[in-house]
Design an enzyme around this catalytic site. Structure first.
Site, PDB file in Angstrom:
ATOM      1  N   THR A   1      60.423  96.745 -61.284  1.00 39.40           N
ATOM      2  CA  THR A   1      59.716  97.935 -61.294  1.00 39.40           C
ATOM      3  C   THR A   1      58.482  97.548 -60.488  1.00 39.40           C
ATOM      4  OG1 THR A   1      60.712  98.377 -63.656  1.00 39.40           O
ATOM      5  CG2 THR A   1      58.669  99.461 -62.836  1.00 39.40           C
TER       6      THR A   1
ATOM      7  N   GLU B   1      70.098 101.785 -63.378  1.00 45.65           N
ATOM      8  CA  GLU B   1      69.171 102.362 -64.663  1.00 45.65           C
ATOM      9  C   GLU B   1      69.954 102.475 -66.041  1.00 45.65           C
ATOM     10  OE1 GLU B   1      66.004 102.528 -63.078  1.00 45.65           O
ATOM     11  OE2 GLU B   1      65.662 102.220 -65.466  1.00 45.65           O
TER      12      GLU B   1
ATOM     13  N   THR C   1      60.920 102.672 -60.285  1.00 44.94           N
ATOM     14  CA  THR C   1      61.994 101.398 -60.339  1.00 44.94           C
ATOM     15  C   THR C   1      63.054 101.725 -59.948  1.00 44.94           C
ATOM     16  OG1 THR C   1      62.564 100.115 -62.206  1.00 44.94           O
ATOM     17  CG2 THR C   1      62.704 102.423 -62.750  1.00 44.94           C
TER      18      THR C   1
ATOM     19  N   ARG D   1      62.825 109.813 -63.504  1.00 41.76           N
ATOM     20  CA  ARG D   1      63.701 108.750 -63.476  1.00 41.76           C
ATOM     21  C   ARG D   1      65.025 109.125 -63.342  1.00 41.76           C
ATOM     22  NH1 ARG D   1      64.104 105.737 -67.922  1.00 41.76           N
ATOM     23  NH2 ARG D   1      64.099 103.430 -67.036  1.00 41.76           N
TER      24      ARG D   1
ATOM     25  N   SER E   1      62.986 104.067 -71.626  1.00 45.57           N
ATOM     26  CA  SER E   1      62.264 103.282 -70.620  1.00 45.57           C
ATOM     27  C   SER E   1      60.926 102.658 -71.437  1.00 45.57           C
ATOM     28  CB  SER E   1      61.784 104.108 -69.399  1.00 45.57           C
ATOM     29  OG  SER E   1      60.907 103.392 -68.770  1.00 45.57           O
ATOM     30  N   SER E   2      60.832 101.428 -70.722  1.00 43.91           N
ATOM     31  CA  SER E   2      59.430 100.855 -71.212  1.00 43.91           C
ATOM     32  C   SER E   2      58.190 101.352 -70.408  1.00 43.91           C
ATOM     33  CB  SER E   2      59.553  99.365 -71.048  1.00 43.91           C
ATOM     34  OG  SER E   2      60.368  98.743 -71.976  1.00 43.91           O
TER      35      SER E   2
END
Ligand code: NAG
Ligand code: NAG
Ligand code: NAG
Length: 560
Positions: A386, A425, A404, A109, A444-445
Site C-alpha cells: 500500500t 485484494e 493499494t 477498492r 480493510s485496514s
C-alpha cells in the site's frame, strides 16, 4: 514651462496612492512570509512516498490543478516508483474535505467478481506468507475512482495528469532506491524472479534489477497513453479491459468483462469523531477508520500530555495502555465489513463513547490478559503493502488518499498484454470473514483521515503497511495531538505493533527499558521483522504548511 492640467495631477496622486498601497501589501505579505519557519510552505503541499512523485503532484498544483489533480498525478507516478505498493490494477480510498468543511469518502477498492473460486477462504494461508494465485484478484477500481473524483474536483484536463508518468514509464527511471533495497532481500528477489513480474523487473539474465539500472514500463506506457486519451472507459469497457481479462484468465483468475463494466465507485459521508480539541473525519467500513477511532477514543480518556512520556514509569504505562487498546482493537477487527451486505455487523459501536468507556474500564495499569479477554479468537494474517498521499491545495481542498494492490506486488501477477500488475485484494477476507459474496468489498485496514482543530488547523494523514496501518496511524496521531511532538517527530518515532496473535513487536530503535517494563507486565514480545509501516501527512496551522513523507520509505514531500 507648461502647467500640468488638474486631471494629470490627479492621475499622479492616484498612481502614488496605488503605489503606496502596493508597498504596504508587500510589506504585510513579507511579514506573513517571515512567520512560516524554514522547511514549511505557504500555499500548498504534497506528501507522497517519493520525492519524484511529490514533485509531480506539486507541479500539477502549480499549474492550476486542484488537490485531487495533484493526488491522482502523484499516485500514477507512484505506480512506477513503488510498483510493489499500488497501481491501476488495484483500488483506493480517498477522503476529501472541501473548502466549506464537508468531508466525503470515495471508496473504489477492489470488489469480489461475479464468479469466484468456491471455498476461496480454504486457500487462506495459516502462517505469514504472500498469497499468490489468480483466485485472489479483485475487480480493480483505481481508474473509475480517479474519473469520479476528477469529475467532481479536477481542474486540469484528464490527459495532463498522465503526461509525466507516461514519459517516465517510456523513457525509464533510475531504479528507485527503496525498490532496489526491497528487491535485494532474498524473499522478494525470488518472489519476483519466479513470477511473471520478471518481464519488467529483471535484466536479460532473469535477475532482478538493482541500483544503477534503468527501470522501464513500455507496455504500461502504452496503456496509460490510451487511458489518457480515451478516459477510464478504455479500461472498463474497451480494448485494455479485454486484454487484461485474457491475461487474468491465463493466470487462473475468474474476472469477466462484465465485472469491469459494472464496477461502481461508492461515495459516502465521512464519520466524524471528536478527539478533544480536534475533530477526526474517518472512512467508515469496510475501511479501517473505526478501528483507529476506537484506539484513539480509548487513549483520549487517559488525558495524555507531553509529560506522559517523561520518565521510565510514565512512559511504560503510556505504551502499556496503548498496547491494551490495540489488543482490544484486534478483537474488534471482525466487526469491519462491507455495509452493503446488511447481515454483516455494523461497526458504529467502535465510536460510541459508552462502549469505549466500558472497554477502558477493562484496561488495568498493572497487567495484561490472555487473548480470549480481548475477544481475539481467530487471528487474521498480517499483510504489508500500500501507499498513501496527502495533498492540500491553495484553495483549501484537502485529499487524503490511500491506494493499494494489497500485498507486495499484489499476487505477483503481471498482465503482459497491458503492462498492469494485478492486485490480490481478496486475500483481505482471510481471517476476517467467514463468507465472500459477489460485489463485496473486502475489509480493510486502510484509513486515510483528515483532522481539524478548533483553531482551524488541518492534518491530512494516512498510512500504509497492511495491518500495521492502524498502529502506525494511531501512534503518529497521539504523538502529534497529545504527546507534544512535531509532525516529523510524530511520524519518525519507532512504533510498537501488536500483531494478530497479540504479540507485541517493537520497531528497531524503540526504548529498550520500556520494552523490559512491558515484558514485566506480562506482554509477549514477538519477532516481527518487516516494519513497512509508512505514514505521510500534511498539516496546516496558523497559515503555514508542514509536509512530511516518511523516511522509512525514503519519502520526500514537496510544496510551495
Ligand atoms: C462542499 O460540499 C457540500 C456538500 O456536498 C456542498 O454543499 C458545498 O457546496 C461544497 N462546497 C464547496 C466550496 O464546494
Ligand atoms: C544487497 O544485499 C547485500 C547482502 O545481503 C549487501 O551487501 C548489499 O549492500 C545490498 N545492496 C543494496 C543496494 O542494498
Ligand atoms: C492490579 O490493580 C488492581 C486495582 O487496580 C488490583 O485489584 C490488583 O490486585 C492488582 N494486581 C496485581 C497483580 O498487582
Amino acid at each position: 514651462m507648461a502647467k500640468y492640467r488638474p486631471w494629470v495631477v490627479c492621475c499622479f496622486t492616484l498612481a502614488g496612492l496605488i503605489c503606496a498601497v502596493a508597498i504596504i501589501c508587500l510589506c504585510i505579505s513579507s511579514l506573513v512570509d517571515r512567520g512560516c519557519p524554514g522547511g514549511s510552505f505557504k500555499r500548498a503541499a504534497v506528501s507522497a512516498d517519493s520525492r519524484l512523485c511529490s514533485d509531480i503532484g506539486r507541479n500539477m498544483l502549480q499549474q492550476g490543478g486542484s488537490a485531487v489533480d495533484g493526488a491522482i498525478a502523484a499516485l500514477l507516478c507512484t505506480s512506477l516508483v513503488n510498483p510493489q505498493s499500488m497501481g491501476i490494477g488495484g483500488g483506493s480510498i480517498f477522503t476529501i474535505r472541501n473548502k466549506t468543511g464537508n468531508v466525503k469518502v470515495y471508496n473504489f477498492r477492489e470488489t469480489v467478481p461475479k464468479s469466484f473460486k468456491t471455498n476461496l477462504l480454504n486457500d487462506c494461508p495459516n502462517t505469514f506468507r504472500l498469497s499468490t494465485g489468480g483466485q485472489w484478484i479483485g475487480v480493480p477500481g483505481e481508474l473509475r475512482g480517479y474519473e469520479a473524483v476528477h469529475k467532481q474536483y479536477g481542474r486540469l484536463p484528464w490527459p495532463k495528469l498522465f503526461e509525466p508518468t507516461i514519459k517516465l514509464a517510456r523513457e525509464g527511471i533510475n531504479m528507485p532506491p527503496y525498490l532496489a533495497k526491497l528487491m535485494n532481500s532474498s524473499i522478494v528477489k525470488s518472489h519476483v524472479e519466479k513470477s511473471s513480474l520478471c518481464e519488467v523487473f529483471c535484466n536479460k539474465n532473469k535477475k532482478v534489477l538493482s541500483t544503477g539500472d534503468i527501470l522501464t514500463f513500455p507496455k504500461l506506457a502504452e496503456s496509460l497513453e490510451t487511458i489518457a486519451k480515451q478516459g477510464a472507459d478504455a479500461f472498463y469497457t474497451g480494448k485494455i479491459g479485454q486484454d487484461l481479462i485474457k491475461d487474468i484468465k491465463d493466470a487462473g483468475g475468474t474476472l469477466e468483462m462484465e465485472d469491469l463494466k459494472s464496477f461502481q465507485v461508492q461515495v459516502v459521508d465521512a464519520w466524524k469523531v471528536p478527539l478533544g480539541d480536534s475533530q477526526m473525519h474517518i472512512p467508515p467500513p469496510p475501511a479501517g477508520g473505526p478501528l483507529l477511532a476506537f484506539i484513539l477514543g480509548l487513549m483520549k480518556g487517559y488525558h495524555l500530555t507531553q509529560s506522559s512520556l517523561q520518565g521510565h514509569q510514565k512512559k511504560t504505562l503510556m505504551y502499556h495502555r496503548y498496547i491494551e487498546a490495540a489488543k482490544f482493537a484486534n478483537g474488534q477487527k471482525r466487526s469491519i465489513s462491507d455495509p452493503g451486505f446488511s447481515e454483516r455487523k455494523k461497526a458504529d459501536h467502535l465510536i460510541d463513547p459508552s462502549f469505549i468507556k466500558q472497554i477502558r474500564e477493562r484496561i488495568f495499569s498493572n497487567r495484561t490478559h490472555d487473548n480470549s479477554y480481548y475477544n481475539n479468537v481467530r487471528p487474521s494474517s498480517d499483510h504489508m503493502g500500500t501507499t498513501h498521499v496527502s495533498v492540500l491545495d491553495e484553495d483549501g481542498l484537502a485529499v487524503s488518499a490511500t491506494s493499494t494492490i494489497n500485498q507486495l506486488f499484489g499476487g505477483a501477477i503481471y498482465s503482459p498484454r497491458t503492462g498492469i500488475i494485478l492486485n490480490n485484494e481478496l486475500a483481505d477476507f482471510c481471517g476476517r470473514a467467514d463468507t465472500v459474496r459477489a460485489g463485496e468489498h473486502p475489509p480493510s485496514s486502510m484509513t486515510p483521515v483528515i483532522l481539524e482543530s478548533k483553531s482551524g488547523g488541518l492534518l491530512v494523514i494516512g498510512g500504509s503497511g497492511g495491518s500495521m496501518i492502524t498502529s502506525a496511524m494511531a501512534l503518529s496521531i497521539m504523538n502529534r495531538l497529545w504527546l507534544g511532538m512535531s509532525l516529523k517527530e510524530a511520524i519518525a518515532a519507532p512504533i510498537v505493533f501488536v500483531d494478530s496473535r497479540n504479540n507485541v513487536n517493537f520497531e528497531p530503535g524503540f526504548d529498550k527499558s520500556v520494552i523490559e517494563g512491558l515484558r514485566a507486565l506480562g506482554h509477549k514480545v514477538g519477532d516481527w521483522k518487516y516494519f513497512l509501516n509508512v505514514v505521510n501527512g500534511v498539516e496546516k496551522e496558523d497559515g503555514c504548511i508542514v509536509a512530511i513523507s516518511d523516511s522509512r520509505k525514503m519519502g520526500v514531500s514537496a510544496g510551495y
